[in-house]
Design a protein around this motif. Structure first.
Motif, PDB file in Angstrom:
ATOM      1  N   VAL A 158       0.804  -1.228   0.000  1.00 39.56           N
ATOM      2  CA  VAL A 158       0.000   0.000   0.000  1.00 39.56           C
ATOM      3  C   VAL A 158       0.835   1.276   0.000  1.00 39.56           C
ATOM      4  O   VAL A 158       0.301   2.353  -0.251  1.00 39.56           O
ATOM      5  CB  VAL A 158      -1.006   0.042   1.181  1.00 39.56           C
ATOM      6  CG1 VAL A 158      -1.963  -1.125   1.111  1.00 39.56           C
ATOM      7  CG2 VAL A 158      -0.298   0.095   2.515  1.00 39.56           C
ATOM      8  N   LEU A 159       2.124   1.177   0.277  1.00 37.40           N
ATOM      9  CA  LEU A 159       2.964   2.374   0.296  1.00 37.40           C
ATOM     10  C   LEU A 159       3.331   2.803  -1.120  1.00 37.40           C
ATOM     11  O   LEU A 159       3.515   1.971  -2.010  1.00 37.40           O
ATOM     12  CB  LEU A 159       4.234   2.144   1.114  1.00 37.40           C
ATOM     13  CG  LEU A 159       4.056   1.928   2.619  1.00 37.40           C
ATOM     14  CD1 LEU A 159       5.407   1.718   3.284  1.00 37.40           C
ATOM     15  CD2 LEU A 159       3.305   3.071   3.275  1.00 37.40           C
ATOM     16  N   THR A 160       3.486   4.105  -1.302  1.00 40.86           N
ATOM     17  CA  THR A 160       3.895   4.646  -2.596  1.00 40.86           C
ATOM     18  C   THR A 160       5.404   4.438  -2.770  1.00 40.86           C
ATOM     19  O   THR A 160       6.121   4.217  -1.784  1.00 40.86           O
ATOM     20  CB  THR A 160       3.581   6.146  -2.686  1.00 40.86           C
ATOM     21  OG1 THR A 160       4.399   6.839  -1.723  1.00 40.86           O
ATOM     22  CG2 THR A 160       2.110   6.432  -2.433  1.00 40.86           C
ATOM     23  N   PRO A 161       5.919   4.569  -3.994  1.00 38.70           N
ATOM     24  CA  PRO A 161       7.377   4.462  -4.196  1.00 38.70           C
ATOM     25  C   PRO A 161       8.149   5.505  -3.376  1.00 38.70           C
ATOM     26  O   PRO A 161       9.238   5.202  -2.873  1.00 38.70           O
ATOM     27  CB  PRO A 161       7.538   4.694  -5.698  1.00 38.70           C
ATOM     28  CG  PRO A 161       6.241   4.266  -6.294  1.00 38.70           C
ATOM     29  CD  PRO A 161       5.197   4.624  -5.275  1.00 38.70           C
ATOM     30  N   GLU A 162       7.589   6.704  -3.236  1.00 41.07           N
ATOM     31  CA  GLU A 162       8.262   7.738  -2.444  1.00 41.07           C
ATOM     32  C   GLU A 162       8.336   7.336  -0.971  1.00 41.07           C
ATOM     33  O   GLU A 162       9.351   7.539  -0.307  1.00 41.07           O
ATOM     34  CB  GLU A 162       7.527   9.089  -2.587  1.00 41.07           C
ATOM     35  CG  GLU A 162       7.569   9.685  -3.977  1.00 41.07           C
ATOM     36  CD  GLU A 162       6.541   9.063  -4.936  1.00 41.07           C
ATOM     37  OE1 GLU A 162       5.553   8.437  -4.476  1.00 41.07           O
ATOM     38  OE2 GLU A 162       6.748   9.182  -6.158  1.00 41.07           O
ATOM     39  N   GLN A 163       7.241   6.780  -0.460  1.00 38.31           N
ATOM     40  CA  GLN A 163       7.234   6.342   0.936  1.00 38.31           C
ATOM     41  C   GLN A 163       8.198   5.175   1.140  1.00 38.31           C
ATOM     42  O   GLN A 163       8.888   5.116   2.161  1.00 38.31           O
ATOM     43  CB  GLN A 163       5.813   5.936   1.355  1.00 38.31           C
ATOM     44  CG  GLN A 163       4.869   7.112   1.490  1.00 38.31           C
ATOM     45  CD  GLN A 163       3.440   6.675   1.679  1.00 38.31           C
ATOM     46  OE1 GLN A 163       2.966   5.740   1.028  1.00 38.31           O
ATOM     47  NE2 GLN A 163       2.735   7.355   2.581  1.00 38.31           N
TER      48      GLN A 163
END
Length: 194
Positions: A158-163
Motif C-alpha cells: 500500500v505504500l507509494t514508491p516515495e514512501q
C-alpha cells in the motif's frame, strides 16, 4: 557537534529506532549498560576516593531490565513519528496499524519472567517448568514474528514508491547506527555510539 546531534527528522527517527531494535532483540538488558541506582552511585562521597567529585567506577555486571511498559510506550512514540515522516494516508492506515501492532507485540512483555522473579511463584514451580516456559516463549515469539512478516508484506503493497524510498533511507540510518553501536560495544569504535 553536528555528528553528535543530528538535525534531520529521519535521522532522529532512525536513532530512536535503534533503541526500538535493541529492545525488540532483547539486547539492552544483556549488554549490561543499565545500572541499579542503589549501587555504587548511591555510596557516600568518601567512597569516591580522594576527589569528592569522582564517580565510582561503572559496574560492569548486568543491570536491571528495561520496563516493558516503557519500552512499548517508546516504540509507540517512535512509530508515530515514523508514520508522520512517511506521510501515511487514511487509505494506508489499516496496513500501517497492522504493522505497528505486530511490531509492538513482538517486544518482550515481562510476563513470563515474573514467574521466576517472584520468590513464592518460583517455589511453586514444578520440575522442567523453566524448560517449558522457555519453549513456550520461543513458540509465542515465532508466531508474533510471523505476524510481523505478514504485516510488513501488506504494508509494502500500500505504500507509494516515495514512501518506500523514505522508509529505505530510515532503515539505512538505523543499520548504520546499530553497526556503530555494536562496534563501540566491542571496543572497535570511538566517540558517541549512536
Amino acid at each position: 557537534m553536528r555528528k553528535i546531534f543530528p538535525s534531520t527528522l529521519s535521522t532522529r527517527i532512525a536513532g530512536g529506532a535503534v533503541v526500538l531494535a535493541l529492545v525488540a532483540a532483547g539486547a539492552v538488558p544483556t549488554l549490561g549498560i543499565a545500572q541499579d541506582l542503589a549501587g555504587p552511585l548511591a555510596a557516600p562521597a568518601g567512597a569516591a576516593g580522594p576527589w569528592a567529585c569522582e564517580v565510582p567506577p561503572f559496574a560492569a555486571g548486568p543491570g536491571p531490565a528495561i520496563d516493558p511498559a516503557a519500552a512499548r510506550l517508546i516504540a509507540g512514540m517512535l512509530l508515530s513519528a515514523q508514520e508522520t515522516a512517511l506521510g501515511i494516508r487514511t487509505d494506508q492506515m489499516d496496513a500501517w496499524r497492522g504493522y505497528t501492532t505486530a511490531l509492538i507485540a513482538l517486544l518482550p512483555s515481562g510476563e513470563r519472567l515474573g514467574r521466576w522473579t517472584d520468590e513464592k511463584k518460583r517455589a511453586e514451580a514444578q520440575a522442567f517448568d523453566l524448560a517449558q516456559d522457555i519453549a513456550g516463549a520461543a513458540i509465542e515469539r515465532a508466531e508474533k514474528a510471523r505476524a510481523l512478516q505478514d504485516a510488513v508484506s501488506k504494508l509494502k503493497t500500500v505504500l507509494t514508491p516515495e514512501q518506500m524510498s523514505m522508509a529505505k533511507q530510515m532503515q539505512e540510518k538505523l543499520v548504520e547506527r546499530i553497526v556503530r553501536f555494536v562496534q563501540w560495544r566491542r571496543g572497535e569504535g570511538s566517540g558517541v555510539p549512536l
